[in-house]
Design a protein around this motif. Structure first.
Motif, short mmCIF file in Angstrom:
data_model
loop_
_atom_site.label_atom_id
_atom_site.label_comp_id
_atom_site.label_asym_id
_atom_site.label_seq_id
_atom_site.Cartn_x
_atom_site.Cartn_y
_atom_site.Cartn_z
N THR A 196 0.89 -1.16 0.00
CA THR A 196 0.00 0.00 0.00
C THR A 196 0.92 1.20 0.00
OG1 THR A 196 -0.06 0.25 2.38
CG2 THR A 196 -1.70 -1.18 1.42
N GLU B 14 -3.07 5.72 0.08
CA GLU B 14 -3.44 4.41 0.62
C GLU B 14 -4.41 3.68 -0.28
OE1 GLU B 14 -4.58 3.67 4.42
OE2 GLU B 14 -2.69 4.32 5.29
N ILE B 15 -4.03 3.46 -1.48
CA ILE B 15 -4.96 2.83 -2.40
C ILE B 15 -4.84 1.32 -2.32
CG2 ILE B 15 -5.30 2.35 -4.84
CD1 ILE B 15 -6.50 4.81 -4.69
N MET B 16 -6.00 0.73 -2.20
CA MET B 16 -6.08 -0.71 -2.22
C MET B 16 -6.58 -1.06 -3.61
SD MET B 16 -5.84 -3.42 -0.21
CE MET B 16 -6.24 -5.13 -0.58
N PRO C 130 -8.25 -2.42 -6.60
CA PRO C 130 -9.40 -3.33 -6.62
C PRO C 130 -9.16 -4.62 -7.40
CG PRO C 130 -9.78 -1.44 -8.03
CD PRO C 130 -8.52 -1.17 -7.28
#
Lengths: 345, 345
Positions: B67, B72-74, B76
DNA sequence: TAGCCTGTCCAAAGCGGTTTGAAATTGATT
DNA sequence: AATCAATTTCAAACCGCTTTGGACAGGCTA
């Protein structure tokens, strides 16, 4: 480099080295210092498998994700929930074990996970009405926390949920206060507990103002962009179309918006929309000013807290079940407004 | 119920029982039958922790998801990729251990996972340009498979990737064949390897037709709906706006469509759009007829295959690194068409 | 001086399986 | 009947740690 070798190098017994590293008091501070220094120098890492066997604890938590066998949907909120839970586990030295399981096989998986000692506890995802899993987990004595609730289960159990009912009640009231009377609900599949609660909140708010719910304005579908679009299209074709919508997810909301704008209607002016925003990291609801008015609750934060609850339950097995109800915020964005004056067409 | 108890009940030694259950030949078929029957009757499940210690294998695969600490990109796509990989693991008796790690801490995590024997191998997610992780994993001798590739790494390593360059080259050519000359690219962040390759494919196609790339028509952003929308808005305001777009993900594509329709333009008629479709289960591209023309490649299938590769590598440690390049299909939807005749405004 | 803590350290017994090397049994061969 | 090989079974070692139940030395009390 294992414990025995390290002990040999130090001229100590494995016992003492183990205790020194694990902070037991019956070790002099001087030898503890020597041991930790040597451990770092040889970068000794105790073997997880051995620790687990010796202590009888798995130091791991299982997340069992049901993929309803019929429609293979991988709910996108899992990703953020798990990211949140993962933070808690990392801080506490636990591993996160993920099983994606066709839901007709879940029983066996749970029993296996427990009997083989693969994990110390379970997070139950996607609870349904009268979910049979809770009974099973209680029977085999497996610590667990449910993300959501299972309406119909009477025995107490541990859960963490968003107050879906209140959130949707408030959202509906908010729309009612703007003068909306034809309010549509684009819900998730209603064997899922959260969807039931959202509908309840919606119906309560309508009932409190003496408004009869119109079945034509309630849909219950998988929460994809396309389903949201289709459902909205159907409703907008209605003789008395809705002036406002409630959508159960950001993704449905995107489809909903498409249907609205495709008809040349403007979001927030001609049609009001409130969505539920799980604060997914890759679906932000605007930067500064939210695009959608939304009931918001961070599913990532829910993951963090659910994990904490579970670790606590594992640490204190005798304690009573824990519950935590998170309130969703109602955040005002640009997608809501008063009912427009009737247009002449 | 453990092995020793089961053996006692049967009047056999643990050795024999173990062998009977694990299919070793030096056990008579009659006793094997007795043993398996008794095992089922007492529903005996061998303890995972003991097996792991005894065999020295973790029977688990680690998925390390960075991350990027800044944003804080999760991503997809992880959810579907992991669902695919999980199927393979389940079939082979492996567990899937998920670590979500701030990327400045990845080194320590990999070393730990290896030295402590928590997992037998690793899937590397989100490779970057000159990704330092591959070097590290080679150094410590940790089996791994990269989902994607790391441009700049010269030593051979195992990977599974989509032919992003060719996919975007074909997509661009497809638009060029329709007469489009102003083609915009809404790409992912370009320190990610896949984004670099997509841009390369795009540029190659333009160059092959002698068209100069316009930096104003190339954006490189996180792949969220909002970023896609913003990027598209900016480009559509351009003096010479694009007549076609290439978007790196379905989600960017949704934002892109919003920008287009907001201007009263029609998708597929006024403006053509091709997206990359990872075939995410919760973002289907239409049911029967695809909405978007797309370069499609199932990331779930990629997960299945990457997992198979890794298990194979673990089973045959001496073998050479494996590579697999999946081709994306170019599927024709409703979002592309010839360049419209210039409108007079 | 004997007896008793206290503080340090250690040998050995687990944890619950797998695996090695040998023993017991069986059947075939001489 | 004796020999040998093949089949079937088992005792014990091992995986790498934790933890129990002492052992030992030194300081104190009686």
């Amino acid at each position: 480099m294992n414990l025995k070798e390290l002990a040999q190098k130090l001229g100590l017994s494995p016992t003492t080295v183990s205790r020194a590293l694990n902070g037991y008091p019956e070790v002099s501070e001087s030898t503890r210092a020597r041991v930790t220094a040597a451990a770092k120098r040889h970068n000794y890492r105790p073997n997880t498998r051995a620790i687990r066997l010796a202590t009888g604890r798995a130091m791991a938590i299982g997340h069992v994700i049901p993929t309803a066998s019929r429609h293979e949907i991988m709910n996108p909120v899992f990703a953020d929930f798990i990211a949140g839970a993962g933070e808690t586990y990392a801080r506490n030295g636990y591993d996160l074990i993920l099983s994606i399981v066709p839901d007709d096989d879940e029983d066996r998986i749970y029993r296996d996970l427990h009997a083989r000692g693969t994990v110390d506890g379970i997070i139950v995802h996607g609870p349904r009405l009268n979910d049979p899993r809770l009974r099973l987990l209680d029977d085999i004595g497996f610590p667990y926390v449910v993300h959501g609730r299972a309406t119909g289960t009477v025995t107490p159990y541990s859960w963490l949920d968003v107050n879906n009912r209140r959130a949707f009640r408030r959202a509906t009231e908010f729309l009612l206060d703007f003068g909306h009377r034809r309010i549509a609900l684009i819900n998730g599949l209603e064997f899922m507990d959260f969807a039931i609660r959202r509908r309840t909140g919606y119906l309560e708010a309508l009932a409190a103002r003496g408004i009869a719910a119109d079945p034509d304005l309630m849909s219950s579908e998988e929460m994809t962009e396309l389903r949201g679009y289709r459902a909205a299209c159907a409703m907008l074709r209605h003789d008395a179309p809705p002036t406002a919508f409630l959508a159960s997810s950001m993704i449905s909301g995107l489809g909903l918006r498409r249907a609205i704008e495709e008809r040349g209607l403007r979001l927030g002016t001609d049609i009001s929309v409130i969505i539920h925003d799980d604060a997914l990291s890759y679906l932000p609801n605007g930067d500064d000013v939210p695009i959608y008015t939304a009931t918001r609750s961070s599913v990532r934060e829910a993951g963090r807290q659910a994990a904490e609850m579970l670790l606590d339950i594992i640490a204190h097995p005798a304690s009573a079940p824990q519950q935590r109800l998170l309130e969703a915020e109602l955040i005002i964005g640009q997608s809501t407004g008063p009912v427009p004056a009737p247009r002449r067409s």
